[in-house]
Design a protein around this motif. Structure first.
Motif, short mmCIF file in Angstrom:
data_model
loop_
_atom_site.label_atom_id
_atom_site.label_comp_id
_atom_site.label_asym_id
_atom_site.label_seq_id
_atom_site.Cartn_x
_atom_site.Cartn_y
_atom_site.Cartn_z
N THR A 156 0.83 -1.20 0.00
CA THR A 156 0.00 0.00 0.00
C THR A 156 0.86 1.25 0.00
OG1 THR A 156 -1.81 -1.14 1.15
CG2 THR A 156 -1.76 1.27 1.28
N THR A 157 1.88 1.28 0.85
CA THR A 157 2.78 2.43 0.91
C THR A 157 3.41 2.70 -0.44
OG1 THR A 157 3.30 1.92 3.23
CG2 THR A 157 4.80 3.41 2.07
N ALA A 158 3.92 1.65 -1.07
CA ALA A 158 4.58 1.80 -2.36
C ALA A 158 3.63 2.31 -3.43
CB ALA A 158 5.18 0.46 -2.79
N ASN A 159 2.43 1.76 -3.48
CA ASN A 159 1.49 2.12 -4.53
C ASN A 159 0.85 3.48 -4.33
OD1 ASN A 159 1.02 -0.10 -6.68
ND2 ASN A 159 1.26 -1.24 -4.77
N VAL A 160 0.52 3.80 -3.10
CA VAL A 160 -0.03 5.14 -2.84
C VAL A 160 1.04 6.19 -3.12
CG1 VAL A 160 -0.93 6.69 -1.07
CG2 VAL A 160 -1.77 4.34 -1.21
N GLY A 161 2.27 5.93 -2.71
CA GLY A 161 3.36 6.86 -2.98
C GLY A 161 3.59 7.04 -4.47
N ALA A 162 3.59 5.94 -5.21
CA ALA A 162 3.79 6.02 -6.66
C ALA A 162 2.65 6.79 -7.32
CB ALA A 162 3.89 4.62 -7.25
N ALA A 163 1.42 6.56 -6.87
CA ALA A 163 0.27 7.26 -7.43
C ALA A 163 0.33 8.76 -7.14
CB ALA A 163 -1.02 6.66 -6.90
N LEU A 164 0.71 9.12 -5.93
CA LEU A 164 0.83 10.54 -5.59
C LEU A 164 1.89 11.22 -6.45
CD1 LEU A 164 0.65 10.33 -1.69
CD2 LEU A 164 -0.97 11.56 -3.13
N PRO A 204 -4.71 -10.90 -8.70
CA PRO A 204 -3.41 -11.50 -9.04
C PRO A 204 -2.39 -10.49 -9.54
CG PRO A 204 -5.20 -12.81 -9.94
CD PRO A 204 -5.82 -11.54 -9.43
N ASP A 205 -2.84 -9.44 -10.25
CA ASP A 205 -1.87 -8.50 -10.81
C ASP A 205 -1.12 -7.73 -9.74
OD1 ASP A 205 -4.20 -7.11 -10.16
OD2 ASP A 205 -3.97 -5.64 -11.76
N VAL A 206 -1.71 -7.58 -8.54
CA VAL A 206 -1.00 -6.92 -7.45
C VAL A 206 0.18 -7.77 -7.02
CG1 VAL A 206 -1.17 -6.03 -5.10
CG2 VAL A 206 -3.10 -5.77 -6.66
N ILE A 207 -0.03 -9.07 -6.89
CA ILE A 207 1.04 -9.98 -6.49
C ILE A 207 2.14 -10.02 -7.54
CG2 ILE A 207 1.61 -12.38 -5.92
CD1 ILE A 207 -1.27 -12.69 -4.94
N VAL A 208 1.74 -10.11 -8.81
CA VAL A 208 2.72 -10.16 -9.90
C VAL A 208 3.54 -8.88 -9.93
CG1 VAL A 208 2.98 -10.23 -12.41
CG2 VAL A 208 1.35 -11.75 -11.29
N ALA A 209 2.86 -7.73 -9.85
CA ALA A 209 3.57 -6.45 -9.89
C ALA A 209 4.50 -6.29 -8.69
CB ALA A 209 2.56 -5.30 -9.93
N THR A 210 4.05 -6.72 -7.52
CA THR A 210 4.87 -6.62 -6.31
C THR A 210 6.13 -7.47 -6.45
OG1 THR A 210 2.95 -6.18 -4.92
CG2 THR A 210 4.92 -6.98 -3.82
N ASN A 211 5.99 -8.68 -6.96
CA ASN A 211 7.14 -9.56 -7.14
C ASN A 211 8.13 -9.01 -8.16
OD1 ASN A 211 6.26 -11.42 -5.25
ND2 ASN A 211 5.20 -12.69 -6.76
N ARG A 212 7.63 -8.23 -9.10
CA ARG A 212 8.49 -7.63 -10.12
C ARG A 212 9.07 -6.30 -9.66
NH1 ARG A 212 4.69 -8.54 -15.50
NH2 ARG A 212 5.14 -10.76 -15.79
N GLY A 213 8.63 -5.79 -8.53
CA GLY A 213 9.08 -4.48 -8.09
C GLY A 213 8.52 -3.36 -8.94
N GLU A 214 7.29 -3.54 -9.44
CA GLU A 214 6.65 -2.55 -10.29
C GLU A 214 5.31 -2.16 -9.67
OE1 GLU A 214 6.21 -4.53 -13.99
OE2 GLU A 214 8.34 -4.43 -14.50
N PRO A 215 5.20 -1.00 -9.07
CA PRO A 215 3.93 -0.61 -8.45
C PRO A 215 2.76 -0.70 -9.42
CG PRO A 215 5.66 0.91 -7.82
CD PRO A 215 6.24 0.03 -8.89
N VAL A 216 1.73 -1.43 -9.04
CA VAL A 216 0.58 -1.61 -9.92
C VAL A 216 -0.18 -0.30 -10.12
CG1 VAL A 216 -1.10 -2.22 -8.14
CG2 VAL A 216 -1.30 -3.25 -10.41
N ALA A 217 0.06 0.66 -9.26
CA ALA A 217 -0.58 1.98 -9.40
C ALA A 217 -0.16 2.68 -10.68
CB ALA A 217 -0.24 2.86 -8.20
N LEU A 218 0.96 2.26 -11.27
CA LEU A 218 1.43 2.87 -12.51
C LEU A 218 0.89 2.16 -13.75
CD1 LEU A 218 5.17 3.53 -11.54
CD2 LEU A 218 3.18 5.04 -11.30
N ASP A 219 0.08 1.15 -13.56
CA ASP A 219 -0.51 0.40 -14.67
C ASP A 219 -1.93 0.90 -14.90
OD1 ASP A 219 -1.55 -1.39 -16.47
OD2 ASP A 219 -0.84 -3.19 -15.41
N ALA A 220 -2.12 1.62 -15.99
CA ALA A 220 -3.43 2.23 -16.28
C ALA A 220 -4.50 1.20 -16.60
CB ALA A 220 -3.30 3.21 -17.44
#
Length: 279
Positions: free
Chosen positions: A38-46, A223-239
């Motif tokens: 949550t921290t990573a994705n909210v931060g990336a979105a902001l 599932p895409d949250v888990i995949v993105a997290t494992n890749r180190g890619e915040p899902v918040a950046l995926d439109a």
């Protein structure tokens, strides 16, 4: 695949703070509820919305935020290096190449939470508030010294809770410890609408009947949250990701660019799944 955030969602930039930044601790009480994600994705979105953001990993001894952000290979110094004079703040901050407005201050992995001086950590967060619009502090699980350090300089808190009885109970305890001086909001994470419908999972209303907090957002278990997290890619950046859209909506509510009650994910009916219609 990562995509640029939709232009309509960049209106969040207009509502970011213009003076001293906001220090927000992201906490839960219970571990494993998705607080770091949550921290990573909210931060990336902001940051994608136009704000300057620094993520501070206060989970000394573990250090996971850098992995979730995909920045672990670039961490050279950590928060205790800064507090103890072993590195400057600028040396320790890691810039996210995808969103340059986003920076990370990693935790020390080979140290203990008791090694952190509370007053020094408070001063560090205060200094970051002078430089960034938002300081998001990833709080360790539990309510020991690490929790005390993480919340000390924060005026706001986001409580992350999954729809589980144990998570709600621990979150309720944390809300009490946060005190009345902080503004506290709730994110319900990993909601499974199908299980809620079958009566096998708490609903958002069930959770908040106990916590009684302003609802900042709801993120479905996907599932895409888990995949993105494992890749180190915040899902918040995926439109294209519904979970990413949920995190971007949360960021807009934080800045004030979006008002109204959060949308609660629902399970589509058979015909909705077949034809892409609404349930």
């Amino acid at each position: 695949m990562l995509h640029d955030v939709l232009p309509s969602e960049q209106t969040a930039a207009a509502a970011v703070p213009q003076k001293r930044g906001r220090a927000i601790v992201v906490t839960s009480g219970k571990g494993g509820v998705g607080k770091t994600t949550t921290t990573a994705n909210v931060g990336a979105a902001l940051a994608a919305g136009g704000a300057t953001v620094v993520l501070v990993d206060a989970d000394v001894g573990l250090r996971n935020l850098d992995i979730v952000m995909g920045l672990e290979a670039r961490v050279r110094h950590h928060v205790l290096d800064v507090l103890e004079g072993g590195a400057t703040l600028d040396e320790a901050l890691v810039t996210d190449k995808r969103v340059p407005r986003l920076k990370l201050l990693a935790a020390a992995q080979a140290r203990e939470k008791d090694d952190v001086d509370t007053a020094a950590f408070h001063a560090l967060i205060d200094s970051l508030r002078e430089r960034f619009d938002f300081v998001l502090i990833d709080c360790p699980a539990g309510i020991e010294m690490g929790f005390t350090n993480a919340i000390v300089a924060a005026d706001e808190a986001i409580v992350v809770c999954t729809p589980e009885v144990s998570a709600v109970r621990d979150a309720d305890r944390v809300v009490g410890l946060l005190g009345e001086r902080r503004s506290v909001q709730l994110i319900v994470n990993r909601l499974r609408p199908d299980l809620v419908r079958k009566g096998k999972m708490l609903s958002v209303d069930d959770v908040n009947a106990i916590l009684r907090l302003p609802l900042l957002g709801v993120v479905a278990d996907a599932p895409d949250v888990i995949v993105a997290t494992n890749r180190g890619e915040p899902v918040a950046l995926d439109a294209d990701s519904p979970a990413g859209a949920a995190y971007r909506a949360i960021a807009q509510r934080i800045t004030g660019a979006l008002t109204g009650a959060p949308e609660i994910p629902r399970e589509k009916t058979f015909f909705g799944k077949l034809f892409g219609g609404r349930s």
